[in-house]
Design a protein around this motif. Structure first.
Motif, PDB file in Angstrom:
ATOM      1  N   LEU A 190       0.813  -1.223   0.000  1.00 50.49           N
ATOM      2  CA  LEU A 190       0.000   0.000   0.000  1.00 50.49           C
ATOM      3  C   LEU A 190       0.846   1.273   0.000  1.00 50.49           C
ATOM      4  CD1 LEU A 190      -2.908  -0.849   2.463  1.00 50.49           C
ATOM      5  CD2 LEU A 190      -3.105  -0.408   0.012  1.00 50.49           C
ATOM      6  N   VAL A 191       2.113   1.181   0.415  1.00 54.43           N
ATOM      7  CA  VAL A 191       2.959   2.381   0.473  1.00 54.43           C
ATOM      8  C   VAL A 191       3.143   3.018  -0.904  1.00 54.43           C
ATOM      9  CG1 VAL A 191       4.215   1.570   2.500  1.00 54.43           C
ATOM     10  CG2 VAL A 191       5.181   1.190   0.232  1.00 54.43           C
ATOM     11  N   TRP A 192       2.896   2.262  -1.969  1.00 54.23           N
ATOM     12  CA  TRP A 192       3.071   2.791  -3.328  1.00 54.23           C
ATOM     13  C   TRP A 192       1.846   3.538  -3.828  1.00 54.23           C
ATOM     14  CZ3 TRP A 192       7.486   3.271  -5.866  1.00 54.23           C
ATOM     15  CH2 TRP A 192       8.569   2.534  -5.411  1.00 54.23           C
ATOM     16  N   ASN A 193       0.744   3.523  -3.081  1.00 50.30           N
ATOM     17  CA  ASN A 193      -0.457   4.208  -3.546  1.00 50.30           C
ATOM     18  C   ASN A 193      -0.191   5.695  -3.753  1.00 50.30           C
ATOM     19  OD1 ASN A 193      -2.014   1.929  -3.610  1.00 50.30           O
ATOM     20  ND2 ASN A 193      -3.389   2.535  -1.961  1.00 50.30           N
ATOM     21  N   SER A 194      -0.720   6.217  -4.848  1.00 52.03           N
ATOM     22  CA  SER A 194      -0.609   7.641  -5.163  1.00 52.03           C
ATOM     23  C   SER A 194      -1.832   8.024  -5.990  1.00 52.03           C
ATOM     24  CB  SER A 194       0.675   7.897  -5.965  1.00 52.03           C
ATOM     25  OG  SER A 194       0.574   7.302  -7.254  1.00 52.03           O
ATOM     26  N   GLU A 195      -1.860   9.252  -6.485  1.00 53.15           N
ATOM     27  CA  GLU A 195      -2.985   9.665  -7.318  1.00 53.15           C
ATOM     28  C   GLU A 195      -3.040   8.874  -8.621  1.00 53.15           C
ATOM     29  OE1 GLU A 195      -3.738  13.792  -8.035  1.00 53.15           O
ATOM     30  OE2 GLU A 195      -3.153  14.320  -5.994  1.00 53.15           O
ATOM     31  N   LYS A 196      -1.878   8.525  -9.151  1.00 51.69           N
ATOM     32  CA  LYS A 196      -1.825   7.812 -10.431  1.00 51.69           C
ATOM     33  C   LYS A 196      -1.835   6.303 -10.295  1.00 51.69           C
ATOM     34  CE  LYS A 196       0.931   8.725 -13.668  1.00 51.69           C
ATOM     35  NZ  LYS A 196       2.103   8.982 -14.467  1.00 51.69           N
ATOM     36  N   LEU A 197      -1.539   5.786  -9.126  1.00 47.41           N
ATOM     37  CA  LEU A 197      -1.352   4.348  -8.958  1.00 47.41           C
ATOM     38  C   LEU A 197      -1.994   3.886  -7.659  1.00 47.41           C
ATOM     39  CD1 LEU A 197       0.337   1.834 -10.050  1.00 47.41           C
ATOM     40  CD2 LEU A 197       2.020   2.509  -8.356  1.00 47.41           C
ATOM     41  N   LYS A 198      -2.820   2.858  -7.743  1.00 46.55           N
ATOM     42  CA  LYS A 198      -3.456   2.290  -6.548  1.00 46.55           C
ATOM     43  C   LYS A 198      -3.261   0.781  -6.559  1.00 46.55           C
ATOM     44  CE  LYS A 198      -5.888   6.044  -5.258  1.00 46.55           C
ATOM     45  NZ  LYS A 198      -5.034   6.991  -4.667  1.00 46.55           N
ATOM     46  N   LEU A 199      -2.979   0.231  -5.394  1.00 54.08           N
ATOM     47  CA  LEU A 199      -2.934  -1.214  -5.262  1.00 54.08           C
ATOM     48  C   LEU A 199      -4.368  -1.717  -5.357  1.00 54.08           C
ATOM     49  CD1 LEU A 199      -1.328  -3.805  -4.698  1.00 54.08           C
ATOM     50  CD2 LEU A 199      -1.643  -3.352  -2.258  1.00 54.08           C
ATOM     51  N   LYS A 200      -4.642  -2.504  -6.371  1.00 52.56           N
ATOM     52  CA  LYS A 200      -5.998  -3.024  -6.589  1.00 52.56           C
ATOM     53  C   LYS A 200      -6.211  -4.282  -5.773  1.00 52.56           C
ATOM     54  CE  LYS A 200      -9.126  -4.359 -10.284  1.00 52.56           C
ATOM     55  NZ  LYS A 200      -9.295  -4.491 -11.721  1.00 52.56           N
ATOM     56  N   SER A 201      -5.272  -5.228  -5.870  1.00 50.56           N
ATOM     57  CA  SER A 201      -5.406  -6.466  -5.114  1.00 50.56           C
ATOM     58  C   SER A 201      -4.104  -7.248  -5.172  1.00 50.56           C
ATOM     59  CB  SER A 201      -6.538  -7.340  -5.671  1.00 50.56           C
ATOM     60  OG  SER A 201      -6.187  -7.842  -6.941  1.00 50.56           O
TER      61      SER A 201
END
Length: 145
Positions: A118-129
């Motif tokens: 989850l630390v990589w989540n940003s406006e352009k990128l989200k952890l989906k699953s």
């Protein structure tokens, strides 16, 4: 679509899913005391898991991204891969009971990967699953509600 038509696309008009796959081997055993809530029959079915044994695990990580015409790459794949590989190395060829301080169920291990990615989540990128598979038959999918 022909290459000459690529400049006519509107990247921002779609959502994209990047899927990266990893494999690792690890051993573990479940502890009977962690499953006292189960019926006696369920405990009998789980007996083989109380002995130390190993699995080949597969991990699929799905990232949802929103590229734009100005920024056509969601994220460099190598960055995402590098971080996930560090997590995988924590498990690969290890006894998972020595790595984790929680019951080494597929659900718990999947949650461990999910929370750290989850630390990589940003406006352009989200952890989906994430989908963590143990052997060839059992898998767990962890995703946000």
């Amino acid at each position: 679509m022909f290459a000459k038509d690529l400049n006519k696309t509107k990247l921002g008009s779609a959502k994209y899913t990047i899927i990266q796959s990893f494999k690792f081997d690890a051993s573990h055993n479940l502890k009977k005391e962690d499953f006292s809530y189960l019926s006696p029959q369920s405990l009998i079915d789980l007996m083989k898991c109380f002995c130390h044994h190993g699995h080949t695990y597969s991990l699929d990580v799905e990232w949802e991204g929103f590229p734009t015409d100005q920024e056509p790459m969601i994220s460099p794949f190598g960055q995402l891969k590098g971080y996930t590989e560090l997590l995988v190395k924590c498990c690969d060829h290890h006894n998972l009971n020595e790595v984790f301080d929680f019951p080494t169920t597929l659900e718990n291990i999947g949650n461990w990967f999910y929370k750290r990615l989850l630390v990589w989540n940003s406006e352009k990128l989200k952890l989906k699953s994430i989908v963590l598979q143990e052997g060839s038959n059992n898998r767990v999918k962890v995703e946000s509600l």
